[in-house]
Design a protein around this motif. Structure first.
Motif, PDB file in Angstrom:
ATOM      1  N   THR A 208      49.402  51.260  48.881  1.00  0.00           N
ATOM      2  CA  THR A 208      50.801  51.328  49.287  1.00  0.00           C
ATOM      3  C   THR A 208      51.162  50.071  50.062  1.00  0.00           C
ATOM      4  OG1 THR A 208      50.288  52.455  51.368  1.00  0.00           O
ATOM      5  CG2 THR A 208      50.752  53.835  49.448  1.00  0.00           C
ATOM      6  N   SER A 210      55.026  47.613  51.489  1.00  0.00           N
ATOM      7  CA  SER A 210      56.480  47.463  51.511  1.00  0.00           C
ATOM      8  C   SER A 210      56.851  46.008  51.279  1.00  0.00           C
ATOM      9  CB  SER A 210      57.056  47.945  52.847  1.00  0.00           C
ATOM     10  OG  SER A 210      56.512  47.186  53.916  1.00  0.00           O
ATOM     11  N   ASN A 212      59.871  42.769  51.986  1.00  0.00           N
ATOM     12  CA  ASN A 212      60.948  42.204  52.787  1.00  0.00           C
ATOM     13  C   ASN A 212      61.348  40.870  52.157  1.00  0.00           C
ATOM     14  OD1 ASN A 212      62.694  41.944  55.129  1.00  0.00           O
ATOM     15  ND2 ASN A 212      61.308  40.327  55.803  1.00  0.00           N
ATOM     16  N   VAL A 214      64.983  43.470  51.342  1.00  0.00           N
ATOM     17  CA  VAL A 214      65.268  44.585  50.448  1.00  0.00           C
ATOM     18  C   VAL A 214      65.631  44.062  49.058  1.00  0.00           C
ATOM     19  CG1 VAL A 214      66.845  46.504  50.019  1.00  0.00           C
ATOM     20  CG2 VAL A 214      66.012  46.069  52.334  1.00  0.00           C
ATOM     21  N   ASP A 236      59.944  51.173  44.742  1.00  0.00           N
ATOM     22  CA  ASP A 236      61.096  51.984  45.127  1.00  0.00           C
ATOM     23  C   ASP A 236      62.107  51.055  45.787  1.00  0.00           C
ATOM     24  OD1 ASP A 236      62.962  53.659  46.408  1.00  0.00           O
ATOM     25  OD2 ASP A 236      61.497  55.277  46.574  1.00  0.00           O
ATOM     26  N   ARG A 237      63.175  50.729  45.059  1.00  0.00           N
ATOM     27  CA  ARG A 237      64.127  49.741  45.558  1.00  0.00           C
ATOM     28  C   ARG A 237      65.037  50.307  46.642  1.00  0.00           C
ATOM     29  NH1 ARG A 237      62.486  46.140  42.235  1.00  0.00           N
ATOM     30  NH2 ARG A 237      62.120  46.614  40.036  1.00  0.00           N
ATOM     31  N   LYS A 239      63.776  52.564  49.093  1.00  0.00           N
ATOM     32  CA  LYS A 239      62.938  52.565  50.292  1.00  0.00           C
ATOM     33  C   LYS A 239      62.253  51.218  50.511  1.00  0.00           C
ATOM     34  CE  LYS A 239      61.924  57.508  49.906  1.00  0.00           C
ATOM     35  NZ  LYS A 239      60.842  58.527  49.769  1.00  0.00           N
ATOM     36  N   ASN A 240      62.316  50.355  49.480  1.00  0.00           N
ATOM     37  CA  ASN A 240      61.717  49.024  49.549  1.00  0.00           C
ATOM     38  C   ASN A 240      60.197  49.096  49.713  1.00  0.00           C
ATOM     39  OD1 ASN A 240      62.676  46.401  49.191  1.00  0.00           O
ATOM     40  ND2 ASN A 240      62.274  45.874  51.321  1.00  0.00           N
ATOM     41  N   THR A 241      59.571  50.047  48.989  1.00  0.00           N
ATOM     42  CA  THR A 241      58.131  50.238  49.088  1.00  0.00           C
ATOM     43  C   THR A 241      57.460  50.007  47.739  1.00  0.00           C
ATOM     44  OG1 THR A 241      58.404  52.610  48.666  1.00  0.00           O
ATOM     45  CG2 THR A 241      58.340  51.895  50.969  1.00  0.00           C
ATOM     46  N   ASP A 279      46.675  50.389  52.607  1.00  0.00           N
ATOM     47  CA  ASP A 279      48.016  49.900  52.943  1.00  0.00           C
ATOM     48  C   ASP A 279      47.957  48.380  53.080  1.00  0.00           C
ATOM     49  OD1 ASP A 279      50.533  49.339  53.864  1.00  0.00           O
ATOM     50  OD2 ASP A 279      50.526  50.867  55.436  1.00  0.00           O
ATOM     51  N   MET A 282      53.424  44.755  54.857  1.00  0.00           N
ATOM     52  CA  MET A 282      54.682  44.221  54.344  1.00  0.00           C
ATOM     53  C   MET A 282      54.449  42.896  53.625  1.00  0.00           C
ATOM     54  SD  MET A 282      58.240  43.376  56.341  1.00  0.00           S
ATOM     55  CE  MET A 282      58.556  45.121  56.628  1.00  0.00           C
TER      56      MET A 282
END
Length: 432
Positions: A208, A210, A212, A214, A236-237, A239-241, A279, A282
């Motif tokens: 997982t 994310s 940055n 968005v 996921d556009r 939640k930006n994940t 994880d 970002m």
């Protein structure tokens, strides 16, 4: 002599007694039988259909479960009553009369059984991770009849219509995942929702993270460093994940591609272990400072274009943007295109400037439509009364060779009776 005459008479008598081959007694009897065919619906409603004659004799025909067709062969000509016995799902068929004609095949057409209210229900749910489920099977606990559905690959959802009864639901999934536990359900004429069914991780892990900014990432892939296997991840556009739900243990190289005006980030390395989620944090996608951006609204519709043709030389700013809409289908011939051209001279620095409608100070918009046989072209620009266009240069950076500004216009068509074009909220950031 008497014996000879007696023999002759006897021969004549025998010949006279021979049957004439054309006599009615040797003509084959006429065909007294016919056939009866039709289709029983809904499909799978019954395995058999019955035809009963006036003497009460019953004939049976099998129903094809795939297409619902049936046929009675060699039925004696006459009147029949077709019937289908009742079931827990459908009412019986009892009042369908048909006449069979000798030597002919009679078609009944489709025969539709009426459904008993509340006899059918359904079960639905979502099998996750998306794309992992290969089938969902509902087995009737009493009859053993199995109903199968394949989950949607795009989102993992499934919906299966079922007759009333008690069922066991089982799942098959792709390796290395393991199936969720079996589920018992009761169908009683209403939909049953299972919600989300999660596969067991088995010999797999996940990743997982994310992004940055968005909506900056276009695609993401995980490449196994030993096998070279490439797995596409989910973005996921909203939640930006990012998420890789199923990965075999090992070390992966994570590659991301970017949407304009961003640049793809450097590759990162992630280690996946059995039953665990890694994880990666970002992932930041850098902004591409060399990209040209042009945006505007026309009749309330926003348009954004990247890297349009643009120049800014000796105080003259020029740029253009075009769109093209080819035929929607191979059979269609209709197409359209648009082009906006922006040209302004005399720019000395930040400030407001008006377009004068000359070759070097004009904003024009052209729309072209075609039906495959003829073409219609309409032009709008700063043409005479009613037309206006203004640009505000908000920043010029000579060192970085960038110019930024806002603009708006009311453009007049070159054809009488054609409505004006209103351009609002125009903005640009251009490299020259």
């Amino acid at each position: 002599m008497k014996r000879i005459l007696l023999l002759i008479c006897f021969s004549i008598l025998v010949c006279a007694c021979k049957k004439n081959p054309n006599h009615d007694s040797l003509i084959e009897p006429a065909n007294t039988k016919g056939s009866l065919s039709g289709i029983l619906l809904p499909l799978g409603a019954s395995a058999n259909i019955y035809a009963t004659d006036v003497q009460g004799k019953i004939y049976t025909a099998s129903v094809n479960t795939v297409v619902g067709s049936f046929q009675f062969d060699q039925l004696p000509a006459g009147d029949y009553q077709l019937s289908v016995p009742p079931s827990t799902i459908y009412y019986p068929l009892t009042n369908r009369s048909v006449r069979v004609l000798a030597g002919q095949t009679i078609g009944t057409g489709p025969i539709m059984l009426d459904q008993v209210p509340g006899a059918m229900g359904s079960v639905s749910g979502t099998l996750l991770p998306v794309g992992s489920g290969t089938s969902v099977t509902a087995t009737n606990k009493k009859t053993g009849q199995a109903f199968v559905v394949i989950p949607e690959k795009a989102y993992g959802g499934f919906n299966l219509g079922l007759p009333s009864g008690d069922y066991t639901l089982s799942f098959t999934v792709a390796a290395p995942l393991e199936s969720p536990d079996e589920v018992s359900i009761t169908i009683s004429g209403k939909p049953v929702s299972l919600g989300t069914m999660n596969c067991k991780p088995g010999n797999s892990g996940s990743i997982t993270g994310s992004f940055n900014p968005v909506a900056s990432a276009a695609t993401i892939q995980a490449i196994h460093n030993l096998s070279g296997t490439v797995t596409s991840g989910f973005i996921d556009r909203y939640k930006n994940t990012l998420f890789f739900p199923v990965l075999l243990p090992g070390t992966y190289t994570i590659k991301t591609t970017a949407y304009t005006p961003y640049l793809s980030p450097a590759d990162i390395t992630a280690v996946v272990t059995k039953g665990n989620t890694t994880d990666v944090g970002m992932i930041t996608l850098p902004y591409n400072t060399d990209v040209r951006i042009l945006s505007y609204k026309m009749n309330g519709l926003a348009t954004v274009r990247y890297n349009p043709p643009a120049t800014f030389i000796d105080g003259v700013l020029k740029f253009s943007v075009s769109t093209s809409n080819p035929p929607a289908t191979p059979e269609s011939r209709n197409s359209s295109s648009t082009a906006m051209v922006f040209s302004l001279d005399g720019i000395t620095g930040p400030g407001k400037y008006n377009f004068t409608g000359t070759n070097v100070s004009n904003m024009s918009y052209t729309a072209t439509t075609s039906n495959g046989y003829s073409k219609t072209v309409t032009n709008w620009g700063v043409y005479g009364p009613g037309a206006s266009a203004q640009v505000e240069i908000t920043a010029i950076d000579a060192a970085k060779r960038t110019i930024k500004g806002k603009y708006a216009a009311v453009l007049v068509a070159d054809k009488i009776g054609t409505a004006n074009k209103s351009i609002t909220e125009g903005e640009f950031y251009l490299n020259y």
